[in-house]
Design an enzyme around this catalytic site. Structure first.
Site, short mmCIF file in Angstrom:
data_model
loop_
_atom_site.label_atom_id
_atom_site.label_comp_id
_atom_site.label_asym_id
_atom_site.label_seq_id
_atom_site.Cartn_x
_atom_site.Cartn_y
_atom_site.Cartn_z
NE ARG B 365 134.82 61.70 -20.03
CZ ARG B 365 136.29 61.63 -20.87
NH1 ARG B 365 136.16 61.71 -22.26
NH2 ARG B 365 137.23 61.41 -20.74
CB VAL B 366 127.74 58.02 -21.63
CG1 VAL B 366 128.02 59.14 -22.56
CG2 VAL B 366 128.97 57.05 -22.00
#
Lengths: 180, 502
Positions: B365-366
């Site tokens: 996600r990051v």
């Protein structure tokens, strides 16, 4: 959830303590319960017998009356009530809790003092005075136990605390600090 | 080394002089129940939650349940010689482990004691095993890449420093290998690695330590080990102890990589403790706070702000699933806590795709914002290529008449799958990953036979090392592909011509 012994003891003891405080019979009740405690400790099966489901209630009642007769009406009623609720096997916890309430009321404590040789009366008085002062109590009563492995000094155990002033422990601590 | 006798006596004298003869008041309780690594004690009215308690046999315990009349204690260590009626003493401290540089290169148990037979570890500092995670203002977003050295991960699910990336899969799918390879790839990158083995067979841990040693990774690695023969409380505290050791480096501005192998076993040992402490069981018999168990642990991995020194702790928790069931209780919990997951599949593993990463279900996600520009450029189309290949693959098995566009997609897909394969313990530096993926996306590999791809890759790396080292150096230094791609294109096509004409 099943109540644990201590909670049960506290509930019965608190009720009896408050009642005897109202009736102003606290000191005599305390003494009678101490006698009872002695009795229970000598006859370890007493509580089990009085709660044994194989015996008839009338038989148990008879047994209870034989030894409770010598007590005052207050204590007799209390013991009958405990018997009615089938809690006689918890009598030790109940008396213990009662003693706690009693001690708290008179701001005193009871405990155990271990020493190498038996303490004389003067030493006992000084010790109990010093302890009472340290913890803001009015008096401190203790039993004196003898343990020669301490080498010297005393260990005071009371109110869930241990004050260890024995030579044995000091030596142990010196040993630990040298090993580091 | 000769020891002078008078020096020692002088030392003892000094110690004895400073030895204070203080009367200590100890608060004690009485053990009323003991068994299965759990004790209950009356008294200890002032004991604090998770306070360290000492039993009369020298074992330590942690106060877990504070109830009206007693305290539930988990025992860390021997409990066979603790008896009902024994004393338990308050220590006034909460559980701490030794931390610091001295631990690097060692194998320790969750109490920080050496278990590698290389003598006592003398550290000057300790840290509580449970600590508050850094707050909002103490953090910054993930910006630097944590290179795993695995092409499939660095391109498809990039990990950034300070990220928590879950590695999830069935048994025997290579979860530990992914983590160990990542540790191996941190060589020379000034990253301290911590490998926390929870409930792993001692023989397995030994093997991992040997391979770490063989590739020189023990020089920057701490192994925290709680074997299956240890009592459950030690397995339960192991990841917290490992995190405490990592935090010491993180708060001093260093970068840390911590691997929890695996958290399913830690959850199981926490379940054991909770049931014995008579906490109410919930789903799958886990206690109500099993989510908090993992969230408070993983929250301690962070990328600190520049004011805090800019250190980071990257966490790679591992979860073992049963027959690919990621909707079981613990997997869903940890998936929702982490910043993405790498999903390993046994079908792929046995089909020879190793690492057996399922590209469709794995996400980061990051990590995207931490990926180097070079990797971002070359891996942009990779995920789509793979997805359309998987879709077409099932069609292609039936029909033979395929148009050329479909054919070329299938070709590209087959080569992509092949390129993402990588042998065990052979991490690849970022610039070479970028090089081979660049060759793939620009179509240079389309002419190479599928079964020769890995051969091609090895030779391509050799060719660049000896003939075009400057290009690789430039990619490494700038983290980006060269502005003028002509030289790179020319070099690759020269090599391809040479390779295919052989």
């Amino acid at each position: 959830m099943k109540l644990d012994n201590k909670t049960i003891g506290q509930r019965y003891a608190k009720a009896f303590f408050e009642l005897s405080l109202e009736r102003k019979t606290l000191d005599t009740d305390f003494e009678e319960l101490s006698v009872l405690m002695q009795l229970v400790k000598e006859n370890t099966e007493l509580g089990d017998v009085l709660t044994d489901p194989r015996l008839r209630d009338s038989e148990k009642q008879k047994l209870l009356t034989t030894f409770s007769q010598s007590f005052s009406q207050n204590v007799q009623d209390f013991l009958n009530l405990i018997q009615d609720y089938k809690r006689f096997d918890k009598i030790e916890f109940i008396i213990d809790a009662f003693n706690d309430y009693y001690n708290a009321y008179y701001q005193k404590a009871t405990g155990k003092v271990t020493s190498v040789v038996a303490l004389d009366d003067n030493q006992k008085a000084n010790l109990s005075k010093a302890y009472a002062k340290k913890f803001g109590l009015k008096s401190f009563e203790f039993e004196n136990e003898i343990d020669s492995s301490l080498i010297g000094g005393v260990i005071v155990e009371a109110q869930g605390q241990v004050i260890d002033g024995s030579v044995q422990t000091k030596l142990k601590r010196v040993k630990q600090s040298l090993q580091k | 080394m000769s020891i002078k006798a008078e020096e020692i006596s002088a030392l003892i004298k000094k110690q004895l002089e400073n030895y204070q003869d203080k009367l200590v008041v100890d608060e004690v309780g009485t053990v009323t129940y003991i068994g299965d690594g759990i004790a209950r004690a009356h008294g200890l009215d002032n004991a604090l939650s998770s306070e360290l308690l000492e039993f009369s046999n020298g074992s330590y315990g942690i106060a877990q349940n504070l109830e009206a009349n007693d305290v539930g204690i988990i025992i860390l260590g021997k409990y066979a010689d603790i008896r009902e009626g024994d004393q338990v003493k308050r220590t006034g401290k909460i559980m701490e482990v030794p931390v610091g540089e001295e631990l690097i290169g060692r194998v320790v148990n969750p109490l920080g004691q050496a278990v590698d037979g290389q003598g006592e570890i003398k550290t000057s500092k300790t840290r509580p095993i449970e600590g508050q995670a850094p707050g909002v203002m103490q953090r910054q977003s993930v910006s630097e890449p944590m290179q795993t050295g695995l092409k499939a991960i660095d391109s498809l699910v990039p990990i950034g420093r300070g990220q928590r990336e879950l590695i999830i899969g069935d048994r025997q799918t290579g979860k530990t290998s992914v983590a160990i390879d990542t540790i191996l790839n941190q060589k020379g990158k000034d990253v301290v690695c911590i490998y926390v083995a929870i409930g792993q067979k001692e023989s397995t841990v030994r093997r991992q330590v040997e391979s770490l040693k063989k590739y020189g990774a023990m020089d920057y690695t701490i192994v925290v080990e709680a074997g299956p023969s240890e009592p459950a409380p030690l397995l339960y505290i192991a990841p917290y102890a490992g995190s405490a050791m990592g935090e010491e480096f993180m708060y001093n501005g260093k970068h840390v990589l911590i691997v929890f192998d695996d958290l399913s076993k830690q959850a199981a040992s926490y379940r054991e403790i909770s049931l014995l402490l008579r906490r109410p069981p919930g789903r799958e018999a886990y206690p109500g706070d099993v989510f908090y168990l993992h969230s408070r642990l993983l929250e301690r991995s962070a990328k600190l702000s520049d004011e805090m020194g800019g250190g980071s702790m990257t966490a790679l928790p591992i979860i073992q699933t049963q027959a690919g069931d990621i909707s079981a209780y613990i997997p869903t919990n940890v998936i929702s806590i982490t910043d993405g997951q790498i999903f390993l599949e046994s079908d792929l593993f046995f089909a020879g795709t190793r690492p057996a990463i399922n590209a469709g279900e794995s996400v980061s996600r990051v990590g995207g914002s931490a990926q180097t520009k070079a990797m971002k450029k070359v891996s942009g189309t990779l995920r789509v290529d793979l997805a359309s290949y998987r879709e077409l693959e099932s069609f292609a098995q039936f029909g033979s008449d395929l148009d050329s566009a479909t054919q070329s997609k299938l070709n590209r897909g087959r080569r992509t799958v092949e390129i993402l394969k990588q042998p065990l313990h052979k991490p690849i530096p970022m610039e070479k990953e970028a090089l081979i993926l660049y060759s793939l996306t620009k179509g240079y590999l389309d002419k190479v036979e599928v079964d020769q791809i890995l051969d091609f890759e090895a030779q391509l790396f050799d060719y660049f090392d000896s003939n075009h080292a400057s290009i690789l150096e430039q990619i490494e230094k700038t983290g980006d592909l060269p502005e003028n791609l002509d030289e790179l294109n020319q070099a690759i096509s020269d090599f391809v011509d040479g390779f295919t004409s052989k």
